[in-house]
Design a protein around this motif. Structure first.
Motif, PDB file in Angstrom:
ATOM      1  N   ILE A 195       0.954  -1.281  -0.187  1.00  0.00           N
ATOM      2  CA  ILE A 195       0.109  -0.040  -0.091  1.00  0.00           C
ATOM      3  C   ILE A 195       0.829   1.167  -0.119  1.00  0.00           C
ATOM      4  CG2 ILE A 195      -1.528   1.279   1.448  1.00  0.00           C
ATOM      5  CD1 ILE A 195      -2.911  -1.370   2.139  1.00  0.00           C
ATOM      6  N   VAL A 196       1.719   1.073   0.785  1.00  0.00           N
ATOM      7  CA  VAL A 196       2.913   2.273   0.866  1.00  0.00           C
ATOM      8  C   VAL A 196       3.533   2.544  -0.619  1.00  0.00           C
ATOM      9  CG1 VAL A 196       4.904   3.166   1.724  1.00  0.00           C
ATOM     10  CG2 VAL A 196       3.346   2.125   3.172  1.00  0.00           C
ATOM     11  N   ALA A 197       3.888   1.443  -1.053  1.00  0.00           N
ATOM     12  CA  ALA A 197       4.491   1.443  -2.486  1.00  0.00           C
ATOM     13  C   ALA A 197       3.604   2.086  -3.488  1.00  0.00           C
ATOM     14  CB  ALA A 197       5.086   0.119  -3.053  1.00  0.00           C
ATOM     15  N   TRP A 198       2.359   1.738  -3.490  1.00  0.00           N
ATOM     16  CA  TRP A 198       1.458   2.478  -4.379  1.00  0.00           C
ATOM     17  C   TRP A 198       0.997   3.742  -4.075  1.00  0.00           C
ATOM     18  CZ3 TRP A 198      -0.143   1.388  -9.180  1.00  0.00           C
ATOM     19  CH2 TRP A 198       0.076  -0.051  -9.591  1.00  0.00           C
ATOM     20  N   GLY A 199       0.993   4.092  -2.607  1.00  0.00           N
ATOM     21  CA  GLY A 199       0.980   5.572  -2.660  1.00  0.00           C
ATOM     22  C   GLY A 199       1.926   6.501  -3.130  1.00  0.00           C
ATOM     23  N   LEU A 200       3.068   6.053  -3.036  1.00  0.00           N
ATOM     24  CA  LEU A 200       4.206   6.652  -3.344  1.00  0.00           C
ATOM     25  C   LEU A 200       4.328   6.743  -4.843  1.00  0.00           C
ATOM     26  CD1 LEU A 200       7.322   5.299  -0.967  1.00  0.00           C
ATOM     27  CD2 LEU A 200       5.817   7.447  -1.108  1.00  0.00           C
ATOM     28  N   VAL A 201       3.911   5.544  -5.546  1.00  0.00           N
ATOM     29  CA  VAL A 201       3.965   5.598  -7.107  1.00  0.00           C
ATOM     30  C   VAL A 201       2.725   6.582  -7.500  1.00  0.00           C
ATOM     31  CG1 VAL A 201       3.109   4.174  -9.170  1.00  0.00           C
ATOM     32  CG2 VAL A 201       4.707   3.326  -7.388  1.00  0.00           C
ATOM     33  N   SER A 202       1.405   6.732  -6.866  1.00  0.00           N
ATOM     34  CA  SER A 202       0.444   7.680  -7.120  1.00  0.00           C
ATOM     35  C   SER A 202       0.977   8.896  -6.950  1.00  0.00           C
ATOM     36  CB  SER A 202      -0.622   7.179  -6.255  1.00  0.00           C
ATOM     37  OG  SER A 202      -1.143   6.056  -6.682  1.00  0.00           O
ATOM     38  N   ALA A 203       1.578   9.248  -5.933  1.00  0.00           N
ATOM     39  CA  ALA A 203       2.270  10.658  -5.487  1.00  0.00           C
ATOM     40  C   ALA A 203       3.284  11.141  -6.624  1.00  0.00           C
ATOM     41  CB  ALA A 203       2.664  10.641  -4.114  1.00  0.00           C
ATOM     42  N   THR A 204       4.211  10.195  -7.146  1.00  0.00           N
ATOM     43  CA  THR A 204       4.914  10.443  -8.146  1.00  0.00           C
ATOM     44  C   THR A 204       4.280  10.840  -9.227  1.00  0.00           C
ATOM     45  OG1 THR A 204       6.512   9.071  -7.059  1.00  0.00           O
ATOM     46  CG2 THR A 204       7.034   9.456  -9.273  1.00  0.00           C
ATOM     47  N   ILE A 205       3.423  10.124  -9.843  1.00  0.00           N
ATOM     48  CA  ILE A 205       2.719  10.299 -11.124  1.00  0.00           C
ATOM     49  C   ILE A 205       1.898  11.515 -10.985  1.00  0.00           C
ATOM     50  CG2 ILE A 205       0.820   9.316 -12.502  1.00  0.00           C
ATOM     51  CD1 ILE A 205       3.424   7.633 -12.818  1.00  0.00           C
ATOM     52  N   GLY A 206       1.084  11.910  -9.873  1.00  0.00           N
ATOM     53  CA  GLY A 206       0.369  12.845  -9.670  1.00  0.00           C
ATOM     54  C   GLY A 206       1.025  14.270  -9.681  1.00  0.00           C
ATOM     55  N   THR A 207       2.095  14.218  -8.768  1.00  0.00           N
ATOM     56  CA  THR A 207       3.131  15.386  -8.781  1.00  0.00           C
ATOM     57  C   THR A 207       3.695  15.458 -10.343  1.00  0.00           C
ATOM     58  OG1 THR A 207       3.753  14.893  -6.519  1.00  0.00           O
ATOM     59  CG2 THR A 207       5.082  16.473  -7.655  1.00  0.00           C
ATOM     60  N   ALA A 208       3.938  14.477 -10.881  1.00  0.00           N
ATOM     61  CA  ALA A 208       4.598  14.718 -12.180  1.00  0.00           C
ATOM     62  C   ALA A 208       3.852  15.380 -13.177  1.00  0.00           C
ATOM     63  CB  ALA A 208       5.247  13.376 -12.812  1.00  0.00           C
ATOM     64  N   PHE A 209       2.434  14.960 -13.130  1.00  0.00           N
ATOM     65  CA  PHE A 209       1.433  15.665 -13.724  1.00  0.00           C
ATOM     66  C   PHE A 209       1.282  17.028 -13.780  1.00  0.00           C
ATOM     67  CE2 PHE A 209      -1.423  11.684 -14.039  1.00  0.00           C
ATOM     68  CZ  PHE A 209      -0.422  11.054 -15.332  1.00  0.00           C
ATOM     69  N   TYR A 210       1.466  17.440 -12.294  1.00  0.00           N
ATOM     70  CA  TYR A 210       1.284  19.051 -12.086  1.00  0.00           C
ATOM     71  C   TYR A 210       2.592  19.861 -12.923  1.00  0.00           C
ATOM     72  CZ  TYR A 210      -2.746  18.802  -9.136  1.00  0.00           C
ATOM     73  OH  TYR A 210      -4.086  18.324  -8.592  1.00  0.00           O
ATOM     74  N   VAL A 211       3.820  18.965 -12.469  1.00  0.00           N
ATOM     75  CA  VAL A 211       5.023  19.664 -13.044  1.00  0.00           C
ATOM     76  C   VAL A 211       5.003  19.828 -14.459  1.00  0.00           C
ATOM     77  CG1 VAL A 211       7.488  19.357 -13.083  1.00  0.00           C
ATOM     78  CG2 VAL A 211       6.436  18.867 -11.067  1.00  0.00           C
ATOM     79  N   VAL A 212       4.538  18.904 -15.189  1.00  0.00           N
ATOM     80  CA  VAL A 212       4.375  18.835 -16.685  1.00  0.00           C
ATOM     81  C   VAL A 212       3.405  19.955 -16.974  1.00  0.00           C
ATOM     82  CG1 VAL A 212       3.543  17.914 -18.732  1.00  0.00           C
ATOM     83  CG2 VAL A 212       5.038  16.573 -17.061  1.00  0.00           C
ATOM     84  N   GLU A 213       2.284  20.021 -16.393  1.00  0.00           N
ATOM     85  CA  GLU A 213       1.222  21.150 -16.710  1.00  0.00           C
ATOM     86  C   GLU A 213       1.721  22.449 -16.420  1.00  0.00           C
ATOM     87  OE1 GLU A 213      -3.177  22.669 -15.024  1.00  0.00           O
ATOM     88  OE2 GLU A 213      -2.136  20.845 -14.328  1.00  0.00           O
ATOM     89  N   ASP A 214       2.765  22.723 -15.480  1.00  0.00           N
ATOM     90  CA  ASP A 214       3.257  23.984 -15.103  1.00  0.00           C
ATOM     91  C   ASP A 214       4.453  24.361 -16.041  1.00  0.00           C
ATOM     92  OD1 ASP A 214       1.261  24.293 -13.124  1.00  0.00           O
ATOM     93  OD2 ASP A 214       2.866  23.456 -11.490  1.00  0.00           O
ATOM     94  N   THR A 215       4.978  23.470 -16.744  1.00  0.00           N
ATOM     95  CA  THR A 215       6.418  23.835 -17.225  1.00  0.00           C
ATOM     96  C   THR A 215       6.334  23.488 -18.816  1.00  0.00           C
ATOM     97  OG1 THR A 215       7.186  21.447 -16.809  1.00  0.00           O
ATOM     98  CG2 THR A 215       7.713  23.247 -15.285  1.00  0.00           C
ATOM     99  N   VAL A 216       5.478  22.706 -19.247  1.00  0.00           N
ATOM    100  CA  VAL A 216       5.215  22.410 -20.738  1.00  0.00           C
ATOM    101  C   VAL A 216       4.240  23.098 -21.590  1.00  0.00           C
ATOM    102  CG1 VAL A 216       4.971  20.377 -22.502  1.00  0.00           C
ATOM    103  CG2 VAL A 216       6.402  20.028 -20.274  1.00  0.00           C
TER     104      VAL A 216
END
Length: 275
Positions: free
Chosen positions: A114-135
């Protein structure tokens, strides 16, 4: 569209039968909301204590770090309590007597995954926001589509975590993909059907809260605010429970060809066909 909505209501109604038989399942999403709220409160206190309020709005590093932690908390806690619901649902499908304690124990047993999947979801979700702000050209609509795609890709993540304790996230994804590819029509329709069916309740709750804040006063404001809040929480809790019941049943159907729970008296391949 009308046919799909009506078919979705049939599955929701059948899922409500399971919920009526096990109403204590509502405790689990309530605990999830309380846990996420408490964790966010601690995060907010930490931000205030270390005087990071300004940095959250001016520093991308701090902003994305806070976002990562917030998503990880919401995702990890959500998966944990949803795993407890799925465990209880599968025990109910098997004719056993599920308990809230048993569900929590089952979720705790797979806490590392569960912790592993939580970290994966956080990584993907944060990456989406970074891409939205920078690309350039990546806006809110694209972000929403990415979120939708990720949600569908991980539709069966909780049943896989609970019932198939695989060794790696790659194995989880293979099992999730195999189950979703077989039941994608059922899965999408059920997911959106539950949301659409409960949307009026959520809207009424939001409207009551807004009216209490904007126009009402005194006892009427408190009454409207409390009623609106209860309706909103009830819709969230019911959506979580019904969603996990349906996913547990669909996953068992996809992997074992068994019609259990809300699918026991229904044929999934026929339910979700447009009229």
């Amino acid at each position: 569209m009308t046919g799909r909505f009506r078919h979705g209501l049939r599955v929701i109604d059948a899922s409500l039968g399971v919920f009526r038989a096990r109403p204590r399942l509502a405790v689990l999403p309530l605990l999830s909301l309380a846990a996420v709220g408490s964790a966010y409160a601690v995060l907010a206190v930490a931000i205030l204590h270390y005087d990071l309020v300004g940095a959250v709005f001016t520093s991308n590093v701090v902003q994305y770090s806070v976002m990562f932690v917030a998503i990880a908390i919401a995702s990890g806690v959500g998966i944990f309590f949803n795993a407890a619901v799925v465990h209880c649902a599968t025990r109910h499908f098997a004719g056993e007597e599920p308990t809230v304690g048993g569900g929590l124990a089952a979720a705790w047993a797979v806490r590392r995954k569960i912790v592993a999947w939580g970290l994966v979801s956080a990584t993907i979700g944060t990456a989406f926001y970074v891409v939205e702000d920078t690309v350039p050209g990546v806006g809110t609509l694209t972000h929403s589509l990415f979120d939708l795609a990720w949600g569908l890709l991980t539709f069966f993540v909780v049943p896989v975590i609970v019932t198939d304790q695989t060794d790696s996230l790659r194995s989880d994804l293979r099992k999730i993909g195999a189950a979703f590819s077989r039941t994608w029509g059922e899965s999408i329709t059920a997911a959106f059907g539950i949301g659409l069916a409960l949307l009026p309740v959520s809207i009424v709750g939001i409207c009551l809260l807004a009216a209490a804040y904007v126009s009402a006063s005194g006892l009427a404001a408190y009454a409207m605010g409390v009623t609106g809040g209860l309706l909103l929480v009830a819709s969230i809790v019911l959506a979580q429970v019904l969603g996990m019941i349906v996913r547990a049943a669909l996953y068992q159907y996809a992997t074992d060809d068994e019609h259990v729970g809300p699918l026991e008296a229904l044929e999934p391949d026929e339910i979700f066909v447009d009229d």
